[in-house]
Design an enzyme around this catalytic site. Structure first.
Site, PDB file in Angstrom:
ATOM      1  N   SER A   1       0.840  -1.196   0.000  1.00 34.16           N
ATOM      2  CA  SER A   1       0.000   0.000   0.000  1.00 34.16           C
ATOM      3  C   SER A   1       0.874   1.243   0.000  1.00 34.16           C
ATOM      4  O   SER A   1       2.004   1.232   0.506  1.00 34.16           O
ATOM      5  CB  SER A   1      -0.865  -0.019   1.260  1.00 34.16           C
ATOM      6  OG  SER A   1      -1.355   1.272   1.533  1.00 34.16           O
TER       7      SER A   1
ATOM      8  N   TYR B   1      -0.376  -0.509  10.437  1.00 35.43           N
ATOM      9  CA  TYR B   1      -0.695  -1.179   9.170  1.00 35.43           C
ATOM     10  C   TYR B   1       0.408  -0.920   8.138  1.00 35.43           C
ATOM     11  O   TYR B   1       0.922  -1.833   7.505  1.00 35.43           O
ATOM     12  CB  TYR B   1      -2.035  -0.658   8.656  1.00 35.43           C
ATOM     13  CG  TYR B   1      -2.465  -1.175   7.303  1.00 35.43           C
ATOM     14  CD1 TYR B   1      -3.113  -2.395   7.187  1.00 35.43           C
ATOM     15  CD2 TYR B   1      -2.250  -0.425   6.145  1.00 35.43           C
ATOM     16  CE1 TYR B   1      -3.528  -2.867   5.956  1.00 35.43           C
ATOM     17  CE2 TYR B   1      -2.668  -0.890   4.907  1.00 35.43           C
ATOM     18  CZ  TYR B   1      -3.305  -2.105   4.815  1.00 35.43           C
ATOM     19  OH  TYR B   1      -3.705  -2.568   3.591  1.00 35.43           O
TER      20      TYR B   1
ATOM     21  N   LYS C   1       3.006  -3.625   6.406  1.00 34.23           N
ATOM     22  CA  LYS C   1       3.183  -3.774   4.957  1.00 34.23           C
ATOM     23  C   LYS C   1       4.651  -3.553   4.576  1.00 34.23           C
ATOM     24  O   LYS C   1       5.209  -4.275   3.745  1.00 34.23           O
ATOM     25  CB  LYS C   1       2.292  -2.776   4.199  1.00 34.23           C
ATOM     26  CG  LYS C   1       0.803  -3.105   4.248  1.00 34.23           C
ATOM     27  CD  LYS C   1       0.473  -4.360   3.438  1.00 34.23           C
ATOM     28  CE  LYS C   1      -1.024  -4.618   3.322  1.00 34.23           C
ATOM     29  NZ  LYS C   1      -1.328  -5.940   2.717  1.00 34.23           N
TER      30      LYS C   1
END
Lengths: 330, 330
Positions: A126, A150, A154
């Site tokens: 992302s 998050y 990633k």
């Protein structure tokens, strides 16, 4: 060609399955078997190949091994819990997004010790791996300074992907998806939700709330483009990637004002009047830390293609989403 | 002030303990207790405070928790297996360098759930988090593309350090050490060994082998500078770090030729004649992928100081290492 999709029940997962059904093959080889995994069992599509759907949590002991025991030739690893949940539940975020991914990678490595096994692995990362400090245009050689757990998870998985690929345990490629717009479905509470809802709702004659200024700039691709990225990542020669196994995908750098003008051109002033301005300083503060644009030349040179105008993005939505059709006939 | 040092039995660990003994305090507070941990029990120094030495493997269940149970105010996390071993033994590298570090971080987080606990944590990273593609001068905002599993593990720990610090679980700072020269002790088989041995051996009248060209450029600091970085990292206000919690430490960008000329100025032609050129294409190939120079302005602005000439680095060696004294009196 045996294909495993983790996170197959999500919006992207379901669209990917439909795209695979349409093409029927990958890298010139017919698809023989689809293994669709998610935390809840995905729906089995109506597709004339062997299909297995299963509810599994990759972070649980043995779960990844049992998925990999079938030795899929191609793996789309989409499974993750979303940003807000990973931030609110620190332990769950690391367990699912980091440990689950590592368990999958380890299962592949260990399977390869029994007898040679080097599947292609496509990992969805992302653009939120990038945080402060952010230049106006971010290249693939910019440092990863995620501002959320998050994004951290990633970024760590990107590093693992590169190291496992370098060791030859699998043939990995990571793709950093732009913010997806127009997301189909109902409005949600994600901070980024308005980037879709200010178009999606007015297109079907409903009101939508815009919580930020029209000058806010961000990086977008349609769901159809995202599926195109995944399929292309499954096809390409990965040797030119070198050590940078993860690529920022091409997107459209656009302001909220650009989105609104595209809506006006496609659906008229009437639609635009349904956007209600309701400034929300919390959302504005979150969005302020987000990237505005990327240099995606590496991905473009490798043949990845995004949209070049927001009108295209709106047209894709009208073509691909049955629920959007009401507006089309207004 | 209670201080925990992991990897306390290593070269840097032992020097750090001696430096702490000399100053007797950190951040103006007297040192009351030292907890020295390593995979083998470190020697207990002759220092008039409570000292605990213990053999422990952080990656084993309960090991980190039992170290953190004493709630040290300051933690120097130096423990790691080295690059060559982490590359040769994939599982051990990830277990020690990643899982061991994560276990330590988790133990701190969980201790803080019982009652408030936010220690300063100083983590030693390495310039090998940078790999291809490398610009001639690398800034803190350059992407981490490690070319080894060791570098990958350090890069992942940098990301974890930033995320745990952002959540307020500890007050972390990472420092990327330059290549240490002159390392005291005997020649070893590390690819980087010659950067020290071509100075160290001639200084005591012994021959040393130079396997690469004199034009090879790299980034250096003395062991004394490295200890200074660690102590300074324990002292400073970490708020200006923002999300970039790890800093590349100031170093000296120098060629092998610069090293040799400094040796000549300090110890004469006689010493330089003891360097035997024996080109080794394997070592040359490894070194070719290494960084040559960094922009360490961020660290310098925060008060970190390295050496500015290789003569200084040689003098530090002569002053700090009893074993080097033979040469001093030549």
């Amino acid at each position: 060609m045996k294909i495993l999709i983790t996170g197959a029940a999500g919006m992207i997962g379901r669209k990917l399955v439909r795209a695979l059904m349409r093409s029927g093959k990958v890298r010139g080889q017919p698809i023989r078997r689809l293994i669709l995994a998610d935390i809840v069992a995905p729906e089995a599509p109506d597709f004339d190949v062997e299909i297995e759907t299963l509810a599994t949590d990759l972070s649980q002991p043995g779960a990844a091994e049992s998925l990999i025991a079938q030795r899929p030739d191609l793996i789309f690893h989409l499974a993750a819990i979303v940003s807000g949940e990973a931030e609110a539940d620190f332990e769950k975020g690391y367990r699912v997004n980091l440990d689950g991914t590592r368990a999958l990678f380890e299962a592949i490595r260990l399977a390869g010790r029994e007898r040679p096994y080097v599947p292609r692995l496509v990992f969805t990362s992302s653009i939120v791996v990038f945080g402060n400090p952010l230049p106006p245009v971010i290249s693939d050689s910019h440092c990863l300074t995620p501002l959320t757990s998050y994004g951290t998870q990633k970024a760590i998985c990107e590093l693992l992907l590169a190291d496992y690929s370098r060791h030859g345990f699998f043939d990995g490629i990571g793709i950093r998806l732009p913010t997806i717009s127009i997301r189909p479905g109902k409005p949600n509470k994600a901070a980024s939700g308005f980037f879709s809802s200010i178009l999606r709702e007015p297109l079907i004659g409903e009101e939508a709330i815009l919580p930020v200024s029209e000058t806010v700039r961000h990086w977008f691709a349609s769901p159809r483009a995202a599926i195109g990225f995944l399929l292309h990542a499954a096809e390409i020669d990965t040797r030119p990637l070198g050590q940078l196994r993860t690529l920022t995908m091409p997107g459209l750098s656009a302001t909220v004002g650009d989105q609104i003008e595209a809506l006006r051109r496609v659906a008229g002033d009437e639609a635009v009047r349904l956007i209600r301005r309701e400034p929300d300083s919390d959302i504005a503060a979150i969005i302020a830390g987000w990237p505005q644009g990327f240099d995606a030349r590496r991905a473009e040179e490798l043949g990845f293609r995004g949209e070049t105008s927001f009108e295209d993005i709106i047209r894709v939505h009208l073509e691909d989403e049955p629920e959007s059709r009401i507006a089309e006939h207004n």
